[in-house]
Motif scaffolding. Structure first.
Motif, PDB file in Angstrom:
ATOM      1  N   GLN A 171     -44.823  31.925 -10.891  1.00  0.00           N
ATOM      2  CA  GLN A 171     -45.019  31.838 -12.340  1.00  0.00           C
ATOM      3  C   GLN A 171     -46.504  31.782 -12.686  1.00  0.00           C
ATOM      4  O   GLN A 171     -46.965  32.443 -13.623  1.00  0.00           O
ATOM      5  CB  GLN A 171     -44.306  30.608 -12.899  1.00  0.00           C
ATOM      6  N   VAL A 172     -47.272  30.994 -11.925  1.00  0.00           N
ATOM      7  CA  VAL A 172     -48.717  30.911 -12.148  1.00  0.00           C
ATOM      8  C   VAL A 172     -49.365  32.273 -11.940  1.00  0.00           C
ATOM      9  O   VAL A 172     -50.198  32.725 -12.735  1.00  0.00           O
ATOM     10  CB  VAL A 172     -49.351  29.852 -11.222  1.00  0.00           C
ATOM     11  N   LEU A 173     -48.980  32.948 -10.861  1.00  0.00           N
ATOM     12  CA  LEU A 173     -49.544  34.260 -10.566  1.00  0.00           C
ATOM     13  C   LEU A 173     -49.173  35.272 -11.642  1.00  0.00           C
ATOM     14  O   LEU A 173     -50.015  36.074 -12.084  1.00  0.00           O
ATOM     15  CB  LEU A 173     -49.043  34.742  -9.201  1.00  0.00           C
ATOM     16  N   PHE A 174     -47.944  35.239 -12.087  1.00  0.00           N
ATOM     17  CA  PHE A 174     -47.491  36.150 -13.135  1.00  0.00           C
ATOM     18  C   PHE A 174     -48.306  35.939 -14.409  1.00  0.00           C
ATOM     19  O   PHE A 174     -48.759  36.902 -15.046  1.00  0.00           O
ATOM     20  CB  PHE A 174     -46.003  35.931 -13.411  1.00  0.00           C
ATOM     21  N   ASN A 175     -48.498  34.683 -14.789  1.00  0.00           N
ATOM     22  CA  ASN A 175     -49.259  34.386 -16.005  1.00  0.00           C
ATOM     23  C   ASN A 175     -50.708  34.847 -15.889  1.00  0.00           C
ATOM     24  O   ASN A 175     -51.284  35.373 -16.843  1.00  0.00           O
ATOM     25  CB  ASN A 175     -49.201  32.890 -16.315  1.00  0.00           C
ATOM     26  N   ARG A 176     -51.295  34.645 -14.713  1.00  0.00           N
ATOM     27  CA  ARG A 176     -52.675  35.088 -14.515  1.00  0.00           C
ATOM     28  C   ARG A 176     -52.783  36.599 -14.653  1.00  0.00           C
ATOM     29  O   ARG A 176     -53.761  37.118 -15.211  1.00  0.00           O
ATOM     30  CB  ARG A 176     -53.170  34.679 -13.123  1.00  0.00           C
ATOM     31  N   LEU A 177     -51.776  37.297 -14.173  1.00  0.00           N
ATOM     32  CA  LEU A 177     -51.822  38.751 -14.180  1.00  0.00           C
ATOM     33  C   LEU A 177     -51.477  39.355 -15.539  1.00  0.00           C
ATOM     34  O   LEU A 177     -52.119  40.322 -15.962  1.00  0.00           O
ATOM     35  CB  LEU A 177     -50.857  39.305 -13.127  1.00  0.00           C
ATOM     36  N   PHE A 178     -50.500  38.779 -16.230  1.00  0.00           N
ATOM     37  CA  PHE A 178     -49.913  39.498 -17.359  1.00  0.00           C
ATOM     38  C   PHE A 178     -49.819  38.742 -18.675  1.00  0.00           C
ATOM     39  O   PHE A 178     -49.654  39.378 -19.710  1.00  0.00           O
ATOM     40  CB  PHE A 178     -48.510  39.995 -16.970  1.00  0.00           C
TER      41      PHE A 178
END
Length: 439
Positions: A171-178
């Motif tokens: 979830q953290v990675l997704f938010n950082r990306l998109f």
């Protein structure tokens, strides 16, 4: 002959509306044209390095036979559909590997406790990082670096030999990306970035004034300090430059639910199959949107973890590797390794399904995985494989037998070479680029 003028779409073209923006997928309209002929697109190479801690059951890993027609082993059977897009490399060795410290020399060939050097992924990141929002991404099943422990959580090291922290929360990675950042917050971030930059300028100025008062050893240490400051400044500059650019928003249809993602340190709802697919999908999305071109991923750390309840085995992964030649232990170890290869096949499926340039994302992405040990905690007989990259000049052979004790660094040097990044002739302890893999 009447030749109409044609202006190609930009590779990062967006559809914009009052509510946001949507990144376009790759289209033929993005290709330049000369008359009626289509000019092949410039290739955008990507690279990924992957670490599987605690080795594998090598008795059931290597294919039977050599070359493209080699029969896949039980563990590799899930990859049958991707024959022609991967090569298993037998004969690799990690000079300072074996035991449970193999994650330290994995990407640098330098033993634990010694001053580390820059890892291959970061060499490539230095070349391409200025062209993407994130110069590189570090993923892991464990957050942070784990530095000092055997369960190292990262295989990425910067030019100062400092480990780069990894993230394990999808979830953290997704938010950082998109996830878009609102305008007010972007403004605050830009002000903060610039404020921190001005502080660095002041520190740098003060430090430089000391040089004439210092001895040689101190000046050398100050030079290292300057280099560290420059690295921070470079990072800040990149953040400032990208802070006002909208993040890409690809089509997420067919992907998992990142709002409900649970980390390995989460609660009883954690299912590894779901987690693995979320993480591999994020890598594919990051590459597809050109958010980064370099990724490292510690899929399994040393010692702890590696086995989950749904795997249906009776022991932890580390305990299974101490098999004592017990057929049951070896059977369960091979079963677990096969599960990991099913996830790898899923990852290759995803990359192969995404069109990119005149091929697929798998064609333009070079992936390498191995471990810090083989079976029996040895430093040789490693589970080494290269996948993808046919569009980058990689010639796959299913199973390639290298000379015994070929340094794992030779695999990394080959990958860096195929990414188009020049490397010094004395690359780690490499014996050179593996010519049999190059078209």
């Amino acid at each position: 002959m009447n030749i109409q003028s044609f202006t190609p779409l930009h590779r990062r073209a967006f559809l914009r509306g009052s509510g946001g923006c949507l990144a376009l997928p790759w289209l033929e309209a993005m290709l330049p044209r000369v008359g009626a002929a289509t000019v092949p697109p410039e290739r955008t190479p990507r690279m990924g390095m992957f670490y599987f801690g605690t080795g594998m059951n090598m008795r059931q890993f290597y294919p039977d036979g050599l070359g493209t027609a080699a029969k896949l082993s039980r563990i590799l059977t899930p990859l049958e559909k991707h024959r022609g897009h991967f090569t298993v490399l037998s004969g690799t060795e990690l000079t300072h590997g074996g035991g449970h410290n193999g994650a330290y020399p994995f990407a640098t060939s330098i033993a634990r406790g010694e001053k580390q050097a820059i890892s291959p992924d970061q060499i490539v990141a230095e070349r391409f990082g200025s062209q993407t929002r994130f110069p590189s991404l570090q993923l892991s099943v464990k957050r942070g670096t784990g530095f000092g422990s055997q369960a190292l959580a990262t295989i990425s090291w910067n030019r100062q030999g400092i480990p780069l922290a990894a993230e394990n929360d999808p979830q953290v990675l997704f938010n950082r990306l998109f996830r878009p950042t609102d305008k007010q917050l972007r403004g605050k971030q830009a002000d903060e970035f610039r404020r921190r930059g001005s502080v660095l300028d002041a520190v740098l100025s003060d430090a430089q004034s000391l040089q004439s008062k210092l001895g040689q050893a101190d000046r050398q240490q100050l030079d290292q300090y300057f280099q560290s400051v420059r690295e921070v400044e470079k990072t800040l500059r990149t953040e400032i430059e990208w802070s006002d650019r909208p993040k890409q928003t690809p089509n997420f249809k067919g992907y998992g639910d990142y709002e409900q993602a649970v980390t390995p340190e989460g609660n009883g709802k954690f299912i590894y199959d779901t987690y693995a697919k979320l993480m591999y999908d994020l890598i594919a999305l990051a590459f597809q949107t050109d958010s980064t071109r370099v990724i490292s991923y510690v899929v399994r750390t040393e010692l702890a973890g590696g086995v989950y309840p749904e795997f249906g085995v009776s022991k932890g992964y580390h305990e299974l590797t101490h098999h004592g030649n017990d057929p049951k232990n070896l059977e369960q170890l091979a079963s677990v390794d096969t599960i990991y290869m099913r996830h790898w096949a899923y990852f290759l499926d995803r990359l192969a399904s995404i069109r990119d340039g005149d091929g697929t994302l798998l064609d333009q992405t070079l992936l390498g995985f191995s471990s810090g040990m083989g079976i029996g905690h040895s430093k040789d007989t490693l589970p080494t494989m290269i996948s993808g990259g046919s569009g980058l000049g990689v010639r796959h052979q299913t199973h390639l037998k290298l000379p015994d004790h070929t340094p794992l660094a030779s695999v990394w040097q080959t990958m860096v070479d195929r990414m188009g990044v020049p490397v010094e002739s004395d690359f780690q302890d490499s014996t050179g680029v593996i010519g049999e893999l190059i078209t």
